[in-house]
Design an enzyme around this catalytic site. Sequence first.
Site, mmCIF file in Angstrom:
data_model
loop_
_atom_site.group_PDB
_atom_site.id
_atom_site.type_symbol
_atom_site.label_atom_id
_atom_site.label_comp_id
_atom_site.label_asym_id
_atom_site.label_seq_id
_atom_site.Cartn_x
_atom_site.Cartn_y
_atom_site.Cartn_z
ATOM 1 N N LEU A 174 -14.837 -64.128 46.169
ATOM 2 C CA LEU A 174 -15.335 -64.525 44.842
ATOM 3 C C LEU A 174 -15.212 -63.333 43.904
ATOM 4 O O LEU A 174 -15.412 -62.190 44.324
ATOM 5 C CB LEU A 174 -16.812 -64.906 44.926
ATOM 6 C CG LEU A 174 -17.179 -66.247 45.543
ATOM 7 C CD1 LEU A 174 -18.688 -66.327 45.748
ATOM 8 C CD2 LEU A 174 -16.722 -67.389 44.632
ATOM 9 N N GLU A 226 -25.784 -71.790 42.999
ATOM 10 C CA GLU A 226 -26.175 -71.637 44.406
ATOM 11 C C GLU A 226 -26.637 -70.210 44.659
ATOM 12 O O GLU A 226 -26.378 -69.316 43.862
ATOM 13 C CB GLU A 226 -24.958 -71.902 45.315
ATOM 14 C CG GLU A 226 -24.361 -73.271 45.151
ATOM 15 C CD GLU A 226 -23.077 -73.455 45.958
ATOM 16 O OE1 GLU A 226 -22.719 -72.542 46.736
ATOM 17 O OE2 GLU A 226 -22.444 -74.513 45.812
ATOM 18 N N LYS A 263 -26.296 -66.654 46.574
ATOM 19 C CA LYS A 263 -25.208 -65.926 47.229
ATOM 20 C C LYS A 263 -25.802 -65.267 48.471
ATOM 21 O O LYS A 263 -26.464 -64.233 48.397
ATOM 22 C CB LYS A 263 -24.590 -64.882 46.311
ATOM 23 C CG LYS A 263 -23.396 -64.214 46.993
ATOM 24 C CD LYS A 263 -22.546 -63.427 46.050
ATOM 25 C CE LYS A 263 -21.232 -63.017 46.653
ATOM 26 N NZ LYS A 263 -21.307 -62.411 47.979
ATOM 27 N N TYR A 320 -18.999 -48.978 47.182
ATOM 28 C CA TYR A 320 -17.751 -49.642 47.561
ATOM 29 C C TYR A 320 -17.220 -50.446 46.364
ATOM 30 O O TYR A 320 -16.050 -50.323 45.992
ATOM 31 C CB TYR A 320 -18.006 -50.562 48.767
ATOM 32 C CG TYR A 320 -16.843 -51.471 49.090
ATOM 33 C CD1 TYR A 320 -15.797 -51.035 49.908
ATOM 34 C CD2 TYR A 320 -16.776 -52.765 48.559
ATOM 35 C CE1 TYR A 320 -14.724 -51.861 50.188
ATOM 36 C CE2 TYR A 320 -15.706 -53.592 48.830
ATOM 37 C CZ TYR A 320 -14.682 -53.140 49.644
ATOM 38 O OH TYR A 320 -13.608 -53.949 49.910
HETATM 39 S S1 IVH Z 1 -17.967 -69.750 47.843
HETATM 40 C C1 IVH Z 1 -13.649 -70.100 47.399
HETATM 41 N N1 IVH Z 1 -20.578 -69.774 47.817
HETATM 42 O O1 IVH Z 1 -19.564 -64.507 49.316
HETATM 43 C C2 IVH Z 1 -15.007 -69.585 47.309
HETATM 44 N N2 IVH Z 1 -19.489 -67.949 48.849
HETATM 45 O O2 IVH Z 1 -17.782 -62.722 47.876
HETATM 46 C C3 IVH Z 1 -15.475 -69.022 48.555
HETATM 47 N N3 IVH Z 1 -21.027 -66.297 49.825
HETATM 48 O O3 IVH Z 1 -16.819 -64.889 51.438
HETATM 49 C C4 IVH Z 1 -16.858 -68.626 48.624
HETATM 50 N N4 IVH Z 1 -22.882 -67.332 49.307
HETATM 51 O O4 IVH Z 1 -19.159 -65.099 52.438
HETATM 52 C C5 IVH Z 1 -19.480 -69.106 48.184
HETATM 53 N N5 IVH Z 1 -22.917 -69.955 47.753
HETATM 54 C C6 IVH Z 1 -21.800 -69.287 48.125
HETATM 55 C C7 IVH Z 1 -21.865 -68.078 48.839
HETATM 56 C C8 IVH Z 1 -20.682 -67.420 49.168
HETATM 57 C C9 IVH Z 1 -22.365 -66.286 49.914
HETATM 58 C C10 IVH Z 1 -20.146 -65.239 50.360
HETATM 59 C C11 IVH Z 1 -19.021 -65.735 51.208
HETATM 60 C C12 IVH Z 1 -17.772 -65.271 50.535
HETATM 61 C C13 IVH Z 1 -18.277 -64.107 49.737
HETATM 62 C C14 IVH Z 1 -17.384 -63.844 48.565
#
Ligand code: IVH
Length: 718
Positions: A84, A116, A118, A37
């Site tokens: 992100l 952090e 992910k 994807y």
């Molecule tokens: S920050 C404005 N922090 O990844 C920034 N996202 O690919 C918003 N995710 O939709 C996200 N761990 O579901 C952030 N430590 C983390 C995260 C995280 C997982 C997920 C989240 C987001 C997606 C984006």
Amino acid sequence: MPQVNIIQEIEALRAQVRLWEHAYYVNDTPLVPDSEYDRVYRQLQDLETEYPALISTDSPTQRVGGKVQGGFLSIPHAVPMLSLNNAFGSDEVRAFDQRLRDLLDSPNSELDYLTELKFDGLAISLTYENGVLVQAATRGDGNNGEGVLANVRTIKNIPLRLHGHHLPKLIDVRGEVLMTRFDFQKLNQSQEKNGGKPFANPRNAAAGSLRQLDPAITSQRKLSFFAYGVGRLEGFGDALDLVPRSQARLLAWYREIGIPVSSWTQLVSGVSGVLEYFKKIEEARLQLPFDIDGVVYKVNDFALQNTLGFTSNAPRFAIAHKFPAEEMLTTIKAIDVQVGRTGAITPVARLAPVLVGGVTVTNATLHNQDEITRKDIRIGDTVVVRRAGDVIPEVLSVLVEKRPTSAQTFVMPRHCPVCQHILEKSEDAAILRCPGGWSCDAQKKGQLRHFVSRDALNIDGVGEQLIESLIDNNLVNTPPDLFYLEAKILARLPRMGEKSAQKVVSACEAARRVALGRLIYALGIRHVGESTARDLAQHFGSLNALRQAARGEVNLPTPNELPNHLFGDLLSEPLKISLDDAQTDAQTRALNALQAVKDVGPVAALALYEFFTNAFAQQWLTRLEGLLEIEAPLIASQTNTRHPLFGKSMVFTGTLPTWSRSVVEERARRCGAKIVGSVSAKTDIVVAGSEAGSKLEKALTLGVTVWDEAQFIEVLGE
Ligand code: IVH
């Protein structure tokens, strides 16, 4: 003016991405691995960057996330929930850091990042009014999500009311809902038992569980939540100094008011800091109870975050550094069979080379014929290959729609491809086995590889290739032959110089002194792993005692030694025992004697009996015994109970400067220490070498005693 075929290509990519997104977000059933994807999505993004005139508002690149599923109330996000940007590899991370420093006009000073995990779950926004949870919404398309408050209220670690007095009037707490691997497995087991469809992975299970129309079902599914961001934050009144000014402060404040935050975040400086964090988490990854698919770096200071701002759907100040994909698509070129150390026949797919989990994979196990039939795998198919951690790569599934008409089914051979014996069905019938044993070159090679391996005789320098040529040239047939090798003959083998030949001879020489447990393990008896071998050594104390017991020669009291009245008239009849009976008796005695050992069950006992009554094996074992100096294990009564390590629970981690891991563990065991694999509050001592990772960190957080090798040797008193 872009060409017509570019327009067509872009539309085709969009259609593909839309189809996959629908399956993923709406049906919670992915059709392709994430990596595929990501690849196609990027291709689309790249074309749109090159031809901006062709960007249309309905392109999948122009919105943030999935779709709102029917059945839930649509909830608008006052502050959109963004996505992100991804970085694959450290070069892209360096470019990200450089870009930010350029944008901030501070090319020479390092930026502070909060690093952090992910989480691989689904994003959610929790709204608290005056400290009370009043709304919960999924990300949806980023602007509107699904209202899932009733379900979210069943998640145990989400507070329904925040702690403390100085709470804002309104806050959207953003974070991730996930399911642990353990709970995922349990859920799938019960799904299968009840005839339900199993979920593809913990993330889909979490999404499917959260989007249940009946909250009673959600409450039975174990979900957890971790916060990582904030949406609206209003109404602190004049207590403005309470508003967190950085990501680190935000998360610390969350913790104070009762919102769950992962303890794996870390404040680091510059690109070297984030890359170090990446390495640390990559190593600790499998020890985490839930899946992560990378780490996230965020500029810590909110003021700098504001200056950097956002692109259309992602913040500029943050990036997700993804782990190499563990699932990839490739094609099957051929299917061969491999003969294992114990004769098990495994079908192996030869693949078009593909990078999976950071390693180029060309082979994947297909396990057995039943698996091939169940997954309907054919030669020529496009398949999903998975390689996670140290696990052998395997074929997960087939993309049937990509099957060429020339695809061929595979049938297991009837003969061993190496020694031509007719294959036999093993006990559980799923696996075919070659009965050739030591007469089959493939099994001989496997047994020798095992004999010299690290936890067995640990003969350094006798590698895969040398074993091949030793056996192909008839220089070694059984383990004792290794100890007769001469340097001048070895030196004539391909890829061998005089020096390396001499090294091999010395390594064999050095391996002559061996602990009994290691020797038993090295014999390669089926179902006798390292710890069973150690238990056998401890129980019998010598090879001879084990041999006698395993052959059923243990001296059970004979009738003459028992008081006569127990037998009465029976003894007046001469005892008639046929040879068959004698053999069965011996076997029964052997199985009983062996099963008296901790963890030895009927299957391992039978394998031991068969090994020790096999004439060929006994012939080489006797020869081997004469060549080795076997160290008997210390029996409990000989162990010095006053030794400082006696009864201590110990963990060894990292690389020690002088001794190998197996040596130190053996020494500690001889002093009566118990070696365990993971650090807990019950661990007494952790001995850490260089590059000790999460175990050392856990020991430090738990306050467990940590030694280096020198301290350990001193206490050992050797
Ligand atoms: S920050 C404005 N922090 O990844 C920034 N996202 O690919 C918003 N995710 O939709 C996200 N761990 O579901 C952030 N430590 C983390 C995260 C995280 C997982 C997920 C989240 C987001 C997606 C984006």
